[in-house]
Write an enzyme that holds these catalytic residues in place. Structure first.
Site, PDB file in Angstrom:
ATOM      1  N   GLU A 110       0.837  -1.211   0.000  1.00  0.00           N
ATOM      2  CA  GLU A 110       0.000   0.000   0.000  1.00  0.00           C
ATOM      3  C   GLU A 110       0.874   1.265   0.000  1.00  0.00           C
ATOM      4  O   GLU A 110       0.575   2.246  -0.682  1.00  0.00           O
ATOM      5  CB  GLU A 110      -0.948  -0.028   1.198  1.00  0.00           C
ATOM      6  N   GLU A 130      -3.914  -9.014   3.420  1.00  0.00           N
ATOM      7  CA  GLU A 130      -4.641  -8.701   4.653  1.00  0.00           C
ATOM      8  C   GLU A 130      -5.778  -9.683   4.948  1.00  0.00           C
ATOM      9  O   GLU A 130      -6.028  -9.999   6.107  1.00  0.00           O
ATOM     10  CB  GLU A 130      -5.178  -7.259   4.610  1.00  0.00           C
TER      11      GLU A 130
HETATM   12  C1  LIG Z   1       6.627 -12.070   3.637  1.00  0.00           C
HETATM   13  C2  LIG Z   1       6.616 -13.521   4.040  1.00  0.00           C
HETATM   14  C3  LIG Z   1       5.808 -14.350   3.051  1.00  0.00           C
HETATM   15  C4  LIG Z   1       8.073 -14.035   4.025  1.00  0.00           C
HETATM   16  O1  LIG Z   1       8.122 -15.377   4.423  1.00  0.00           O
HETATM   17  P1  LIG Z   1       9.535 -16.040   4.803  1.00  0.00           P
HETATM   18  O2  LIG Z   1       9.227 -17.463   5.146  1.00  0.00           O
HETATM   19  O3  LIG Z   1      10.530 -15.792   3.736  1.00  0.00           O
HETATM   20  O4  LIG Z   1      10.058 -15.248   6.080  1.00  0.00           O
HETATM   21  P2  LIG Z   1       9.492 -15.291   7.551  1.00  0.00           P
HETATM   22  O5  LIG Z   1      10.201 -16.334   8.325  1.00  0.00           O
HETATM   23  O6  LIG Z   1       8.011 -15.356   7.550  1.00  0.00           O
HETATM   24  O7  LIG Z   1       9.892 -13.835   8.079  1.00  0.00           O
HETATM   25  C5  LIG Z   1      11.154 -13.556   8.692  1.00  0.00           C
HETATM   26  C6  LIG Z   1      10.897 -12.895  10.008  1.00  0.00           C
HETATM   27  O8  LIG Z   1      10.165 -11.692   9.806  1.00  0.00           O
HETATM   28  C7  LIG Z   1       8.969 -11.698  10.563  1.00  0.00           C
HETATM   29  N1  LIG Z   1       7.920 -10.941   9.867  1.00  0.00           N
HETATM   30  C8  LIG Z   1       7.682 -10.883   8.561  1.00  0.00           C
HETATM   31  N2  LIG Z   1       6.628 -10.096   8.294  1.00  0.00           N
HETATM   32  C9  LIG Z   1       6.193  -9.663   9.482  1.00  0.00           C
HETATM   33  C10 LIG Z   1       5.118  -8.822   9.886  1.00  0.00           C
HETATM   34  N3  LIG Z   1       4.290  -8.223   8.990  1.00  0.00           N
HETATM   35  N4  LIG Z   1       4.948  -8.611  11.203  1.00  0.00           N
HETATM   36  C11 LIG Z   1       5.787  -9.156  12.121  1.00  0.00           C
HETATM   37  N5  LIG Z   1       6.819  -9.940  11.801  1.00  0.00           N
HETATM   38  C12 LIG Z   1       7.021 -10.201  10.491  1.00  0.00           C
HETATM   39  C13 LIG Z   1       8.619 -13.194  10.673  1.00  0.00           C
HETATM   40  O9  LIG Z   1       7.735 -13.416  11.747  1.00  0.00           O
HETATM   41  C14 LIG Z   1      10.009 -13.768  10.920  1.00  0.00           C
HETATM   42  O10 LIG Z   1      10.396 -13.499  12.240  1.00  0.00           O
HETATM   43  P3  LIG Z   1      11.048 -14.657  13.146  1.00  0.00           P
HETATM   44  O11 LIG Z   1      10.049 -15.764  13.227  1.00  0.00           O
HETATM   45  O12 LIG Z   1      12.301 -15.054  12.399  1.00  0.00           O
HETATM   46  O13 LIG Z   1      11.307 -13.984  14.464  1.00  0.00           O
HETATM   47  C15 LIG Z   1       6.061 -13.706   5.465  1.00  0.00           C
HETATM   48  O14 LIG Z   1       6.949 -13.134   6.388  1.00  0.00           O
HETATM   49  C16 LIG Z   1       4.710 -13.086   5.662  1.00  0.00           C
HETATM   50  O15 LIG Z   1       3.709 -13.587   5.181  1.00  0.00           O
HETATM   51  N6  LIG Z   1       4.655 -11.975   6.396  1.00  0.00           N
HETATM   52  C17 LIG Z   1       3.414 -11.337   6.783  1.00  0.00           C
HETATM   53  C18 LIG Z   1       2.908 -10.446   5.675  1.00  0.00           C
HETATM   54  C19 LIG Z   1       1.523  -9.897   6.001  1.00  0.00           C
HETATM   55  O16 LIG Z   1       0.588 -10.621   6.260  1.00  0.00           O
HETATM   56  N7  LIG Z   1       1.373  -8.562   5.954  1.00  0.00           N
HETATM   57  C20 LIG Z   1       0.140  -7.892   6.228  1.00  0.00           C
HETATM   58  C21 LIG Z   1       0.139  -7.327   7.625  1.00  0.00           C
HETATM   59  S1  LIG Z   1      -1.392  -6.496   8.000  1.00  0.00           S
HETATM   60  C22 LIG Z   1      -1.157  -4.924   7.318  1.00  0.00           C
HETATM   61  O17 LIG Z   1      -0.144  -4.642   6.749  1.00  0.00           O
HETATM   62  C23 LIG Z   1      -2.238  -3.955   7.505  1.00  0.00           C
HETATM   63  C24 LIG Z   1      -1.991  -2.636   7.124  1.00  0.00           C
HETATM   64  C25 LIG Z   1      -2.842  -1.547   7.485  1.00  0.00           C
HETATM   65  C26 LIG Z   1      -4.108  -1.383   6.927  1.00  0.00           C
HETATM   66  C27 LIG Z   1      -4.909  -0.321   7.298  1.00  0.00           C
HETATM   67  C28 LIG Z   1      -4.452   0.607   8.215  1.00  0.00           C
HETATM   68  C29 LIG Z   1      -3.189   0.467   8.759  1.00  0.00           C
HETATM   69  C30 LIG Z   1      -2.383  -0.589   8.391  1.00  0.00           C
HETATM   70  C31 LIG Z   1      -3.511  -4.377   8.137  1.00  0.00           C
HETATM   71  C32 LIG Z   1      -3.585  -4.183   9.633  1.00  0.00           C
HETATM   72  O18 LIG Z   1      -2.696  -3.613  10.276  1.00  0.00           O
HETATM   73  O19 LIG Z   1      -4.643  -4.592  10.185  1.00  0.00           O
END
Ligand SMILES: CC(C)(COP(=O)(O)OP(=O)(O)OC[C@H]1O[C@@H](n2cnc3c(N)ncnc32)[C@H](O)[C@@H]1OP(=O)(O)O)[C@@H](O)C(=O)NCCC(=O)NCCSC(=O)/C(=C/c1ccccc1)CC(=O)O
Length: 256
Positions: A110, A130
């Site tokens: 976004e 999301e």
């Molecule tokens: C991106 C991924 C697919 C990558 O996967 P991969 O396997 O390569 O790596 P991971 O092991 O998963 O990640 C490494 C490490 O980073 C941490 N991590 C990654 N993304 C996040 C995150 N968003 N929050 C917290 N931590 C994160 C992960 O946990 C690992 O940590 P470790 O275990 O090593 O300590 C995969 O990471 C993935 O799918 N990530 C999540 C992506 C996601 O779902 N994003 C959407 C979040 S909601 C949002 O953005 C909103 C925005 C918004 C809307 C309206 C108003 C304000 C904001 C919605 C909301 O807030 O409600």
């Protein structure tokens, strides 16, 4: 620092700097970013900004879901006082380039959609995921994505949370360029320095005409852009641009 800022040759280089958390946005990053956008908007030395993520894996994965604080007041109070947390701070007429160096997911995509140019590394992935975490792409995603890629692609991405590759993003026009990861920063700098070498008021008026004009009927947009041309017509920089052309030299623009 969760977000880094370096200013060089009139370009603000902003780097989301939490690679261990895929450059997701915790409350400190959000506060830092808001401050940085204010600096970009108000510092006359800055003409253009480049936003990227640290490392080669991720641009930004949106809200840090492990550190999202519980609400301290009802949404109506926050919303009516501040509106949105992130994007209003990016509202400015100086161009912003997103250099997408990996995952641009959720709020990360976004933010990229709120930038004026998007370039990506070949390993980038794009998704509004999301729905998978019971939320909604409520910064701009449900509105900006269908305006940026074909409707069928946008709806698939929004409703399934499926990601698309850099190659697909290029094909759909979500990004303008895809390069090897090692070439991304150089490409961003090349574009930013090109923009910074142009007359700042001309660049800002051009962005304003294109951004505001997009939502106007064509005839109104054309009239509006003619008025903006008129606003620029008497600037010192326009005189300098024309003079330098005649004298076969590089113009020196001052933003006046
Ligand atoms: C991106 C991924 C697919 C990558 O996967 P991969 O396997 O390569 O790596 P991971 O092991 O998963 O990640 C490494 C490490 O980073 C941490 N991590 C990654 N993304 C996040 C995150 N968003 N929050 C917290 N931590 C994160 C992960 O946990 C690992 O940590 P470790 O275990 O090593 O300590 C995969 O990471 C993935 O799918 N990530 C999540 C992506 C996601 O779902 N994003 C959407 C979040 S909601 C949002 O953005 C909103 C925005 C918004 C809307 C309206 C108003 C304000 C904001 C919605 C909301 O807030 O409600």
């Amino acid at each position: 620092m969760p977000v880094m800022l370096e200013v060089k040759n009139h370009v603000a280089y902003i780097t989301l700097n939490r690679p261990e958390a895929m450059n997701s946005l915790d409350p400190e990053s959000i506060a830092d970013l808001a401050e940085i956008w204010t600096r970009v908007r108000t510092d006359p030395d800055i003409r253009v900004a480049v936003l990227t993520g640290a490392g080669e894996k991720s641009f930004c994965t949106g809200t840090d879901m492990k550190k999202a604080p519980p609400p301290t007041e009802c949404m109506a109070a926050t919303y009516l006082r501040e509106g949105q947390p992130l994007l209003p701070h990016m509202k400015m007429w100086k161009p912003i380039i997103a250099a997408i160096n990996g995952y641009a997911v959720g709020g990360g995509l976004e933010i990229a959609l709120a930038c004026d140019m998007r370039i990506a590394s070949s390993n980038a992935k794009f998704g509004l995921t999301e729905v998978k975490v019971a939320s909604l792409a409520g910064l701009n995603g449900t509105q900006a994505l269908p305006r940026s890629v074909p409707q069928a692609v946008a709806m698939k991405m929004l409703l399934t949370g499926e990601m698309i590759s850099a190659e697909e993003a290029l094909r759909y026009g979500l990004v303008s360029d895809v390069v090897e990861p090692s070439a991304l920063a150089d490409l961003a700098r090349t574009y930013a320095e090109k923009i910074a070498s142009a007359a700042p008021l001309s660049v800002q008026a051009t962005k304003q005409a294109a951004v505001l004009g997009k939502d106007m009927p064509l005839e109104h947009g054309i009239l509006y852009s003619h008025l903006l041309w008129g606003v620029l017509r008497d600037t010192e920089d326009r005189k300098e641009g024309f003079k330098a052309f005649g004298e076969r030299r590089t113009p020196e623009f001052r933003g006046a």
